[in-house]
Design a protein around this motif. Sequence first.
Motif, PDB file in Angstrom:
ATOM      1  N   GLU A 259      -8.951   6.398  -0.511  1.00 42.67           N
ATOM      2  CA  GLU A 259      -8.825   6.539   0.939  1.00 42.67           C
ATOM      3  C   GLU A 259      -7.694   5.689   1.503  1.00 42.67           C
ATOM      4  N   MET A 260      -7.516   4.461   1.009  1.00 40.79           N
ATOM      5  CA  MET A 260      -6.527   3.562   1.593  1.00 40.79           C
ATOM      6  C   MET A 260      -5.104   4.104   1.411  1.00 40.79           C
ATOM      7  N   GLU A 261      -4.790   4.532   0.191  1.00 36.78           N
ATOM      8  CA  GLU A 261      -3.436   5.023  -0.064  1.00 36.78           C
ATOM      9  C   GLU A 261      -3.164   6.320   0.681  1.00 36.78           C
ATOM     10  N   ILE A 262      -4.140   7.205   0.653  1.00 31.75           N
ATOM     11  CA  ILE A 262      -3.959   8.486   1.361  1.00 31.75           C
ATOM     12  C   ILE A 262      -3.865   8.258   2.864  1.00 31.75           C
ATOM     13  N   GLY A 263      -4.676   7.357   3.404  1.00 31.99           N
ATOM     14  CA  GLY A 263      -4.608   7.048   4.832  1.00 31.99           C
ATOM     15  C   GLY A 263      -3.274   6.469   5.233  1.00 31.99           C
ATOM     16  N   GLY A 264      -2.707   5.581   4.391  1.00 39.33           N
ATOM     17  CA  GLY A 264      -1.401   5.019   4.694  1.00 39.33           C
ATOM     18  C   GLY A 264      -0.307   6.077   4.702  1.00 39.33           C
TER      19      GLY A 264
END
Length: 644
Positions: A259-264
């Motif tokens: 989630e963190m990488e995709i959200g960024g």
Amino acid sequence: MNDPSPTTHPDPLAGDTGDRFVRRVQRASRRVLGGSEAGREITELCRAHEDAAAAVLADRADNATVIAIVGATGQGKSWITRQLVHEPSIAAAIRSGNQLDDATEKLTWIGPRPPSDLDSRHERFLACEAAKMQSIGTPYLIVDAPGATDDRRAIAGVAERALSLASVLLLVVRRDQLRSQRVTGLASASEGTIVIPVVNMVGQDEPAPVQNKVGGLASHDDLSADVETLVSRLRSIAPQSHIAPAVRVPDFEIDPRGEMEIGGEAAERIAAAVKAALLESGSGDHRRHTRLAALDARFTAAVASVLTTELPELTAAVDRLDAEARKLPTQIAGTLLGGDTPLRAAIRSRLRLTLLADTAAIWFPYRTVLSVLNLTHGAWDRVLLTFSGSIPSLVGAVYTSVQNVRGGQETAHDLRNGLRQRAAAAVTDRLGPMADRFRHQLRGLDVTPESIADPTSPDDQPLAMLAGIDALQEGSQTAFDDSIDRGSVSSGFALLGGLVGTLIFWALMAGPLVALYRGYLDASYLAIGTPGEPAHVHHWLDQFPHPSAAMLLTSLFLSLLPMAIFSMIILSVCQSRRRVDRIAKSLRDQHDTMIEKLQREGVLRLRWSDPVLADAEFLLSIGRSVKPSRTSQASTSGEAEETL
């Protein structure tokens, strides 16, 4: 990109002409529809339109860009919002729209400074430093809206408010909802803004194109087709909006990156799309004007929809009246030129006058004969007989001249006053019965007495007046002059005719004159140069010529007759049938173009004298054929009498 051309709007600081137009609609609705169901619906539309326009004009964000995140319920709007905020405490305070608490029924503002006039009943503010928000190159506020398609009416109403507050809309839609009609419904309500579709929850196998086992198209092609279809639908439904390319966000629940990488990555792509769209769409004033134009178009369309649905018979009646009233000015103006015979006669008369004006006075007596022939046109045979001494022919020529002068005066009077009389008669005959049926439809509504025309008004009061008659006559005269100038004979032709005509006369008249002057000069020489007795004086006087009147008149007639025939030939060439036909065709073409221009500019129009009929026609005509701008509608609404 769907970048509409700019629409001219008044400066809001210089006076809100849009409010004046809405008040015009409200006044017409009260007078015509009163307390009927349709009247109440139009009143509510006016109120909603004023609120929406006020929201667009109000700069609640202090010149900062407002980005609203909208979409149907359950599309991932709140998750997208959290990716744009890099402060964990603020991100945690952003609730999902499907949580049934008070927070989900409010607009959530996120930014370094709260908006002005924050309404705590429907809005809340989360303070977040600009450095902890995803950068787009300019100050901005985020508006997180609840689901616009939520079943709860209060939540849906709050979500719709975000559409009028923002200059940029992030339209969030899940991958499996790309074909939903609810998405395009949101776009139609957001016309005039920047719309960036955000396709959320894209499958892991869809971001990159791959080949299937049989070499066919991969699932990425299906996604691309669905996204292009969505963008095309948005541009079709909201033509005045700036529809940016869609941003695709993978589904972090199945993507191994987390989630963190995709959200960024999603935040960076969205920020880049917003920055590019703001740069391409122009200044804030341009975007505001575009949104105001879209609001006006939706408002007029909604008014027309209410009237067509609630009052079909009344709408049909005004349609017939409107169609006839729009044709009538053109038909009345067309009578200004008259039929072919009077028009051709006027052209021939003007061609003769033009030739006479181009002929210099030095060509004597050729120009004098031209003047006589112009005055006695239609009786040239009697003019020739007059040269032979025929008294009846002389009387007939004089009578024809008087009739020609009188006919010219009557024609000029008819041009000045006849058009107004024909216009009044045509309005009474063509529009009178339709107006009576229209009033009958009005009396059939459940309205207040204010909406019914006064039955005691005088019968001789005109139903409507044709405005722009003076401009029509002036333009018609200008067109007539231009056509004559282009189609008449050249000044060189007039010069050549004057030279030849004058030479014909003086060549024939030279013999008698030379003989007379020779005898006169010989007698003068004898009297002056020969000395003699006084008794010889009488002899000298007898030497001077004594021509008879018959000889002089015969010489004059024999000289004038060929010149008169030559003048008739010149006039015949000047007003030849081919020349007259060409000028008449050019004149009618110019006349039709001028009438169309005067009607298009609103100069030539019917002006209703009955204020109730004017209000009814105005109310039932707006928004059905064109989408007027705020400027043009406000100009129309400022008049005391509505015009066509």
